[in-house]
Motif scaffolding. Sequence first.
Motif, PDB file in Angstrom:
ATOM      1  N   ASN A  98       0.822  -1.211   0.000  1.00 23.31           N
ATOM      2  CA  ASN A  98       0.000   0.000   0.000  1.00 23.31           C
ATOM      3  C   ASN A  98       0.858   1.265   0.000  1.00 23.31           C
ATOM      4  OD1 ASN A  98      -3.032  -0.538   0.148  1.00 23.31           O
ATOM      5  ND2 ASN A  98      -2.256  -2.020   1.635  1.00 23.31           N
ATOM      6  N   LYS A  99       2.042   1.135  -0.545  1.00 21.93           N
ATOM      7  CA  LYS A  99       2.922   2.288  -0.792  1.00 21.93           C
ATOM      8  C   LYS A  99       3.440   2.971   0.478  1.00 21.93           C
ATOM      9  CE  LYS A  99      -0.284   3.537  -4.068  1.00 21.93           C
ATOM     10  NZ  LYS A  99      -1.096   4.577  -4.642  1.00 21.93           N
ATOM     11  N   ALA A 100       3.619   2.184   1.544  1.00 22.94           N
ATOM     12  CA  ALA A 100       4.282   2.765   2.718  1.00 22.94           C
ATOM     13  C   ALA A 100       5.662   3.230   2.280  1.00 22.94           C
ATOM     14  CB  ALA A 100       4.404   1.726   3.831  1.00 22.94           C
ATOM     15  N   ARG A 101       6.007   4.435   2.700  1.00 22.35           N
ATOM     16  CA  ARG A 101       7.325   4.956   2.351  1.00 22.35           C
ATOM     17  C   ARG A 101       8.391   4.173   3.111  1.00 22.35           C
ATOM     18  NH1 ARG A 101       9.024  10.552   5.013  1.00 22.35           N
ATOM     19  NH2 ARG A 101       7.237  11.372   3.867  1.00 22.35           N
ATOM     20  N   GLU A 102       8.015   3.727   4.299  1.00 21.32           N
ATOM     21  CA  GLU A 102       8.988   3.126   5.204  1.00 21.32           C
ATOM     22  C   GLU A 102       8.209   2.349   6.263  1.00 21.32           C
ATOM     23  OE1 GLU A 102      12.243   5.001   8.392  1.00 21.32           O
ATOM     24  OE2 GLU A 102      10.908   6.311   7.260  1.00 21.32           O
ATOM     25  N   VAL A 103       8.783   1.249   6.740  1.00 23.55           N
ATOM     26  CA  VAL A 103       8.204   0.559   7.906  1.00 23.55           C
ATOM     27  C   VAL A 103       9.309   0.410   8.945  1.00 23.55           C
ATOM     28  CG1 VAL A 103       7.080  -1.529   8.772  1.00 23.55           C
ATOM     29  CG2 VAL A 103       6.516  -0.685   6.477  1.00 23.55           C
ATOM     30  N   ARG A 104       9.157   1.150  10.045  1.00 21.27           N
ATOM     31  CA  ARG A 104      10.169   1.082  11.104  1.00 21.27           C
ATOM     32  C   ARG A 104       9.789  -0.013  12.101  1.00 21.27           C
ATOM     33  NH1 ARG A 104      11.195   7.461  12.653  1.00 21.27           N
ATOM     34  NH2 ARG A 104      11.449   8.185  10.492  1.00 21.27           N
ATOM     35  N   LYS A 105      10.795  -0.558  12.771  1.00 18.38           N
ATOM     36  CA  LYS A 105      10.530  -1.610  13.756  1.00 18.38           C
ATOM     37  C   LYS A 105      11.050  -1.205  15.124  1.00 18.38           C
ATOM     38  CE  LYS A 105      10.957  -4.470   9.893  1.00 18.38           C
ATOM     39  NZ  LYS A 105      11.900  -5.091   8.969  1.00 18.38           N
ATOM     40  N   ALA A 106      10.285  -1.470  16.134  1.00 18.65           N
ATOM     41  CA  ALA A 106      10.775  -1.259  17.500  1.00 18.65           C
ATOM     42  C   ALA A 106      11.640  -2.462  17.838  1.00 18.65           C
ATOM     43  CB  ALA A 106       9.611  -1.139  18.474  1.00 18.65           C
ATOM     44  N   ASN A 107      12.937  -2.239  17.937  1.00 15.24           N
ATOM     45  CA  ASN A 107      13.847  -3.370  18.146  1.00 15.24           C
ATOM     46  C   ASN A 107      14.081  -3.676  19.615  1.00 15.24           C
ATOM     47  OD1 ASN A 107      14.390  -4.057  15.393  1.00 15.24           O
ATOM     48  ND2 ASN A 107      15.486  -2.104  15.253  1.00 15.24           N
ATOM     49  N   THR A 108      13.733  -2.722  20.471  1.00 17.13           N
ATOM     50  CA  THR A 108      13.926  -2.948  21.904  1.00 17.13           C
ATOM     51  C   THR A 108      12.636  -2.559  22.611  1.00 17.13           C
ATOM     52  OG1 THR A 108      14.652  -0.676  22.261  1.00 17.13           O
ATOM     53  CG2 THR A 108      16.361  -2.297  21.718  1.00 17.13           C
TER      54      THR A 108
END
Lengths: 493, 493
Positions: free
Chosen positions: B312-322
């Motif tokens: 759906n054209k997300a520019r970016e998907v960030r992840k919470a790593n901690t």
Amino acid sequence: MTTTPPAPVASVDHAKLVARMRAIVGTDNVLTAAADMAAYECDGFTIAKTKPNVVVFPTTTEHIVGIVKACNEMGVSFLARGAGTSLAGGCVLVGGGVMIALARMKRILEVNARDRYAVVEPGVVNVWLTNTLKPLGLHYAPDPSSQGACTIGGNVATNSGGPHTLKYGVTVNHILGVELVLPDGRVVTCGGPTEDAPGYDLVGTIVGSEGTFGVVSKVWVRLTKNPEAYRTLLGVFETIDDATNTISDIIGAGIVPAALELLDKTMLSAVEAAFKFGFPLDAEAVVIMEVDGLTAGLQEEADRIEGIAKANKAREVRKANTEAERMALWKARKQAFGTIGRLGYPSYCTQDGVVPRTKLPEIMRHIQATAKKYNLGICNVFHAGDGNVHPILMFDERDPLQVKAVLEASHDILSECIKLGGSVTGEHGIGVEKIDFMPLMFTADDLHYMVRLRTAFNPDGRCSPGKMLPTAGGCAEPSSFVGQTKPGRRAAV
Amino acid sequence: MTTTPPAPVASVDHAKLVARMRAIVGTDNVLTAAADMAAYECDGFTIAKTKPNVVVFPTTTEHIVGIVKACNEMGVSFLARGAGTSLAGGCVLVGGGVMIALARMKRILEVNARDRYAVVEPGVVNVWLTNTLKPLGLHYAPDPSSQGACTIGGNVATNSGGPHTLKYGVTVNHILGVELVLPDGRVVTCGGPTEDAPGYDLVGTIVGSEGTFGVVSKVWVRLTKNPEAYRTLLGVFETIDDATNTISDIIGAGIVPAALELLDKTMLSAVEAAFKFGFPLDAEAVVIMEVDGLTAGLQEEADRIEGIAKANKAREVRKANTEAERMALWKARKQAFGTIGRLGYPSYCTQDGVVPRTKLPEIMRHIQATAKKYNLGICNVFHAGDGNVHPILMFDERDPLQVKAVLEASHDILSECIKLGGSVTGEHGIGVEKIDFMPLMFTADDLHYMVRLRTAFNPDGRCSPGKMLPTAGGCAEPSSFVGQTKPGRRAAV
């Protein structure tokens, strides 16, 4: 405050009543002959029977409105009925009147897979809905043992449970909304496909109200995604205590199984006689233990359950290795009632009590002692994970002494459930059978407000008369309904 | 049928009323000075305010009984109040009377980890309970954004939701029972630790009834096991449509996330100004996407969500790593309301509408158009997975024209929610704010039966007056409550 007694029906002009009903639903949708109406005199609690004056089969909400309005005009009581598989006299029409049989309102009106709901008429059989949903990978979660016959409308009236209640909840957890024909003939809609509608949440009150708030004419049900996988185990135990301790320990370990169902030795012998599944006949109990969900992690959970069962001295833990083996285990559980005839008694009465899970060993010992005390055959198959026991009292209904013993033994067992911190019904409802227990479970103030609530919906007491709440004067006398009924034939569960 | 108007309070002997209250709860537990009572004039919907005659702090059920009985004898209305964080005027005491502030009934009476319930007094703050449960690996699931201040009793009154409602349900799904002081002073117990008690299920009716059935004096809540693991993602989108389509597609794929929360560009700028989390300030929307459960299989689910967002054209998907990164994302969401001051408006009004999830793009476009039409600042942070929008209308309450514009814009947006098949409240309740919408959502027959139901509990309308249901004559006039209130200061959410 007292409950208004149901209107006397004997004085009604029978011919006029039948003519009015025929004018509303058509001649083909009205039964009047005694032989035709015999099946409508009772439910699975065959000890309580009354004759309806007429049985009508509406096929639309407008029919129900017409019937209800005619009943009001003529001063006649009325009661909705699904498949009659209830077990506490919930569809006994106390005092007679018009039986509104909903079996012909059986359309599935809408299935919305994306928003996970379906709209059904009340006469849709529980398993039909799940069968219809199969290609979509969905199901309707509440699965009473009677699901091959019982209707969604009946499930709503009694707030039915089933083996998978442990994980998935009872009927009320799966009903999004209902269309209800009120006792005065008005039609209201409560809830619907949107979650958490404003206004009072009447849905939760209507589900389980045993028809005392009106006739449900349409139901919005929640649909549940089929689990990706199952692991189904059968624990075999030398003692009931070992079996019930296993159940407590599984829950205590933080596992939420899909089902934990116990069958005792006597029940096993009947199931084995009927189906020859190869159950051990010398074990005191077996427990069907099922987990479901994502495949990942499921085997670990099954292994933990096996470990807990073995730590509680399970003689053996069998595994269903194929879908066919799983189905065989569930057939044994769900068809168990149908095999009771093998045990040589002409009738049986399935009781329904609840105790805190940790009290299962105590209530099971009490049930065994009660069987001895009253010289009754009792077998057990039940939702152990919920602490919901179902002792099945076997007897010959032609012997009034045995009927009396069944009633007294039931009273004994249910009183013990209350004493242990439980209640007198887990899923079958109060019906006419357990009305006398209500004052033992609730204070006078609690009952007063339940009556006020019913009166808000059902001021004349004409709709589902004599259900749920004790009438004035009757509550102190145990089994006060027996006088107006006669012993039945055989439970058709 | 019409609602009985609340008793007139002006005519009450104030000195006598105060003396009676002091005799019941002690002098230290009664407020009478105007300055002391100012905080009790309104809730987060600061546009509606009324002055109570007296504020009392009971510390026992017996105190509540005494207060209620005295109010009945003196013909004075009364209303229970938790922390006052509600957002629709639910704790505005319409017409004045006795404010029963439950903040000092704040004991956790029992925690039963094995049977997974706790018993609490109504003034226990939501997050205290979860903090207490931490060592046991359990929590209380409903987590309103105001959970650091709001009380369990207030949550029961409004049937509060929260970000995790999507997976875990709203308050009613977590309440096992309540002790309720009825409007006549009787005390009843509904439900309790045993599941599925017999009798009418009053618990479901009482939860969300905004105090109109009585004062809840004790609550049995269900405890939920903490998930073994979380995966928390932040999708960054160029358009609101891409963000809301992602949400529909995740649910449509059969994934049940723990939460799906959307923050729009304006909201993000405020959060970023306050906390400097490094959110992208040029994106139109971000969505916090969380899954939880067993570790096994969870990463796969997170990966699927990431794939859907990118499709759906997300520019970016960030992840919470901690855990710290996850906490930062949740702080951004839960403290969002507190950062609105950064946007330069002295006041705001948080609206609460629901649409079917698939209609989110349409309602978001309508909200943007409404902001333009009324020349109002509107930012958005909401439970997107539930289709529950929370447009925040920013204004200066010293300008009557702006107050009028906020009310009209709210009316516009909520009317559109109804048109799209939704409703005018997802979790904040009807309060005094939305009473006029009830006739738009319900038929006259539906409302008639809600009034009958309320009358069964609250015949004099003295308990929580002017809530939930329109009074006769008032329902046709939008914002009929404005006449009896005055603009407030600032929303304290």
